[in-house]
Motif scaffolding. Structure first.
Motif, PDB file in Angstrom:
ATOM      1  N   ALA A  54       0.831  -1.214   0.000  1.00 42.11           N
ATOM      2  CA  ALA A  54       0.000   0.000   0.000  1.00 42.11           C
ATOM      3  C   ALA A  54       0.860   1.256   0.000  1.00 42.11           C
ATOM      4  O   ALA A  54       0.562   2.235  -0.695  1.00 42.11           O
ATOM      5  CB  ALA A  54      -0.933  -0.002   1.209  1.00 42.11           C
ATOM      6  N   GLN A  55       1.942   1.263   0.765  1.00 45.94           N
ATOM      7  CA  GLN A  55       2.820   2.430   0.815  1.00 45.94           C
ATOM      8  C   GLN A  55       3.519   2.662  -0.522  1.00 45.94           C
ATOM      9  O   GLN A  55       3.702   3.805  -0.942  1.00 45.94           O
ATOM     10  CB  GLN A  55       3.845   2.260   1.938  1.00 45.94           C
ATOM     11  N   VAL A  56       3.896   1.598  -1.196  1.00 44.65           N
ATOM     12  CA  VAL A  56       4.526   1.737  -2.519  1.00 44.65           C
ATOM     13  C   VAL A  56       3.556   2.377  -3.498  1.00 44.65           C
ATOM     14  O   VAL A  56       3.904   3.288  -4.252  1.00 44.65           O
ATOM     15  CB  VAL A  56       4.994   0.361  -3.038  1.00 44.65           C
ATOM     16  N   VAL A  57       2.291   1.912  -3.480  1.00 42.03           N
ATOM     17  CA  VAL A  57       1.284   2.468  -4.396  1.00 42.03           C
ATOM     18  C   VAL A  57       1.018   3.937  -4.080  1.00 42.03           C
ATOM     19  O   VAL A  57       0.937   4.783  -4.982  1.00 42.03           O
ATOM     20  CB  VAL A  57      -0.018   1.653  -4.326  1.00 42.03           C
ATOM     21  N   LEU A  58       0.925   4.283  -2.798  1.00 43.92           N
ATOM     22  CA  LEU A  58       0.688   5.671  -2.415  1.00 43.92           C
ATOM     23  C   LEU A  58       1.847   6.562  -2.846  1.00 43.92           C
ATOM     24  O   LEU A  58       1.642   7.687  -3.315  1.00 43.92           O
ATOM     25  CB  LEU A  58       0.478   5.781  -0.905  1.00 43.92           C
ATOM     26  N   ALA A  64      -3.969  11.194  -3.367  1.00 41.61           N
ATOM     27  CA  ALA A  64      -4.562   9.921  -2.960  1.00 41.61           C
ATOM     28  C   ALA A  64      -5.338  10.104  -1.660  1.00 41.61           C
ATOM     29  O   ALA A  64      -4.894  10.807  -0.754  1.00 41.61           O
ATOM     30  CB  ALA A  64      -3.466   8.879  -2.775  1.00 41.61           C
ATOM     31  N   ILE A  65      -6.491   9.472  -1.571  1.00 43.80           N
ATOM     32  CA  ILE A  65      -7.318   9.543  -0.355  1.00 43.80           C
ATOM     33  C   ILE A  65      -7.580   8.112   0.109  1.00 43.80           C
ATOM     34  O   ILE A  65      -8.630   7.540  -0.162  1.00 43.80           O
ATOM     35  CB  ILE A  65      -8.637  10.293  -0.601  1.00 43.80           C
ATOM     36  N   GLU A  76      -3.203   2.067  13.028  1.00 44.45           N
ATOM     37  CA  GLU A  76      -1.883   1.703  12.524  1.00 44.45           C
ATOM     38  C   GLU A  76      -1.802   1.854  11.012  1.00 44.45           C
ATOM     39  O   GLU A  76      -0.766   2.231  10.453  1.00 44.45           O
ATOM     40  CB  GLU A  76      -1.511   0.273  12.951  1.00 44.45           C
ATOM     41  N   ARG A  77      -2.924   1.602  10.320  1.00 43.56           N
ATOM     42  CA  ARG A  77      -2.949   1.782   8.874  1.00 43.56           C
ATOM     43  C   ARG A  77      -2.915   3.268   8.503  1.00 43.56           C
ATOM     44  O   ARG A  77      -2.306   3.659   7.513  1.00 43.56           O
ATOM     45  CB  ARG A  77      -4.208   1.139   8.284  1.00 43.56           C
ATOM     46  N   MET A  78      -3.585   4.086   9.300  1.00 42.67           N
ATOM     47  CA  MET A  78      -3.575   5.524   9.047  1.00 42.67           C
ATOM     48  C   MET A  78      -2.147   6.068   9.152  1.00 42.67           C
ATOM     49  O   MET A  78      -1.701   6.857   8.318  1.00 42.67           O
ATOM     50  CB  MET A  78      -4.492   6.247  10.040  1.00 42.67           C
ATOM     51  N   ASN A 101      -0.193   5.025   6.150  1.00 48.33           N
ATOM     52  CA  ASN A 101      -0.541   5.780   4.943  1.00 48.33           C
ATOM     53  C   ASN A 101       0.155   7.131   4.875  1.00 48.33           C
ATOM     54  O   ASN A 101       0.407   7.652   3.786  1.00 48.33           O
ATOM     55  CB  ASN A 101      -2.061   5.971   4.857  1.00 48.33           C
ATOM     56  N   PHE A 102       0.456   7.712   6.026  1.00 48.38           N
ATOM     57  CA  PHE A 102       1.154   9.002   6.032  1.00 48.38           C
ATOM     58  C   PHE A 102       2.666   8.840   5.878  1.00 48.38           C
ATOM     59  O   PHE A 102       3.351   9.757   5.426  1.00 48.38           O
ATOM     60  CB  PHE A 102       0.860   9.770   7.327  1.00 48.38           C
ATOM     61  N   ASN A 103       3.191   7.692   6.253  1.00 50.98           N
ATOM     62  CA  ASN A 103       4.643   7.498   6.232  1.00 50.98           C
ATOM     63  C   ASN A 103       5.124   7.005   4.872  1.00 50.98           C
ATOM     64  O   ASN A 103       5.694   5.923   4.743  1.00 50.98           O
ATOM     65  CB  ASN A 103       5.054   6.501   7.326  1.00 50.98           C
TER      66      ASN A 103
END
Length: 338
Positions: free
Chosen positions: A35-39, A49-50, A57-59, A62-64
């Motif tokens: 998910a982080q790679v895609v973001l 991206a939203i 922990e997922r939130m 998503n920011f990192n």
């Protein structure tokens, strides 16, 4: 992963999931999840991206996504996962339907040249750190976050230019380079490029982290006010350190206040911006600039006429004085034709 009205994705779907082998391999190289790679792929392409999650922990995850870079090769590999079909139906973005002008867009088109995009990319919480406390309560290290422009401070400098910038342009350059040295001393950057231009202006560029820039509690973009307010460490301190020219260090606001104009371009992992000042006062808001995959700061300024020193030894003087910062690698480009 993205709203249907955004042109960069052409409403096309990436054929991805958490077990996608390509994304998993790329993520492993960077220590990141699929998910982080895609973001990161989306944000580098200028897509806002939203991501949706109800797990804390997922939130955080998503920011990192701004502490690593995807090289061009990996960006191209991920683009091959585009299925060419839309995940959305019933949306209202006809101008981006197949066969319209949107079809001319390709993943390699620079963000600022894509059809339908303004010349200023949108800044959102996905681009920089969102603070949930009032700006006045932010911890001050070098400058007061609660301030924006201290007109009295700037006027004080302008009234006594010889006291704050003895040696004119040379001293102003050293004031800027001192910040580059601070950054290198803290373990970031270490490269500094000084350019002397024929019009008397000077640019100092580095490869540090860039000036701290955040979103305040109202969602407004805020850059640490290094140009228009005093440096809390030096300006009022009688025991402030000396610069290599043996004059006291007072801070970047001295450079801004004694310059006809100054342009501060600031590149960070979470976004890039530029802003113009005249005698220390900003003439416009922060303007986003395209990400070039680098970090650092460029300060380009034209000293006031009374500050400009026409010296054939400027290059030699700079080279000699900047040797005091042994942890810096400094290049000087003299384009004055002297």
């Amino acid at each position: 992963m993205m709203p249907p009205s955004l042109p960069p994705a052409r409403r096309a779907a990436l054929c991805v999931n958490n077990t996608n082998q390509l994304l998993a391999e790329i993520g492993k190289k960077h220590g990141k999840s699929v998910a982080q790679v895609v973001l990161r792929w989306l944000t580098r392409r200028g897509v806002i991206a939203i991501p949706k999650s109800v797990r804390v922990e997922r939130m955080h995850e998503n920011f990192n996504v701004f502490d690593f870079q995807l090289p061009d090769g990996q960006m191209a590999q991920i683009a091959t996962l585009d299925t060419g079909s839309s995940l959305f139906s019933g949306h209202h973005a006809p101008e981006w339907s197949p066969g319209s002008q949107g079809a001319a867009w390709t993943p390699d088109t620079p963000a600022l040249e894509r059809p339908g995009r303004s010349q200023s990319p949108v800044i959102t919480a996905s681009h920089t750190s969102l603070m949930d406390t009032p700006r006045a309560s932010w911890r001050n290290t070098t400058h007061d976050w609660a301030g924006t422009v201290d007109l009295d401070h700037l006027e004080c400098i302008r009234q006594r230019p010889a006291a704050f910038a003895p040696g004119g342009t040379l001293h102003l350059i050293l004031e800027v380079v001192a910040y580059v040295a601070d950054e290198a001393e803290s373990g970031h950057g270490g490269l500094c490029h000084i350019t002397l231009y024929p019009d008397g202006s000077v640019a100092v560029a580095d490869n540090g982290r860039g000036t701290d820039t955040r979103l305040d509690e109202h969602g407004c973009i805020v850059k640490k006010p290094v140009m228009a307010t005093k440096d809390l460490r030096f300006f009022d301190d009688p025991d402030a350190p000396f610069l290599p020219d043996t004059h006291i260090r007072r801070g970047m606001s001295v450079v801004a206040a004694l310059s006809t104009w100054l342009i501060h371009t600031n590149r960070r992992l979470n976004g890039s911006w530029t802003q113009r000042y005249e005698h220390g006062v900003p003439t416009a808001d922060l303007r986003p600039v395209a990400d070039d995959l680098t970090t650092g700061t460029t300060v380009h300024f034209l000293p006031d006429e009374s500050m400009r020193t026409v010296s054939s030894t400027m290059f030699e003087d700079l080279a000699r004085l900047t040797r005091a910062w042994q942890h810096l690698s400094i290049e000087i480009d003299d384009r004055r034709g002297m």
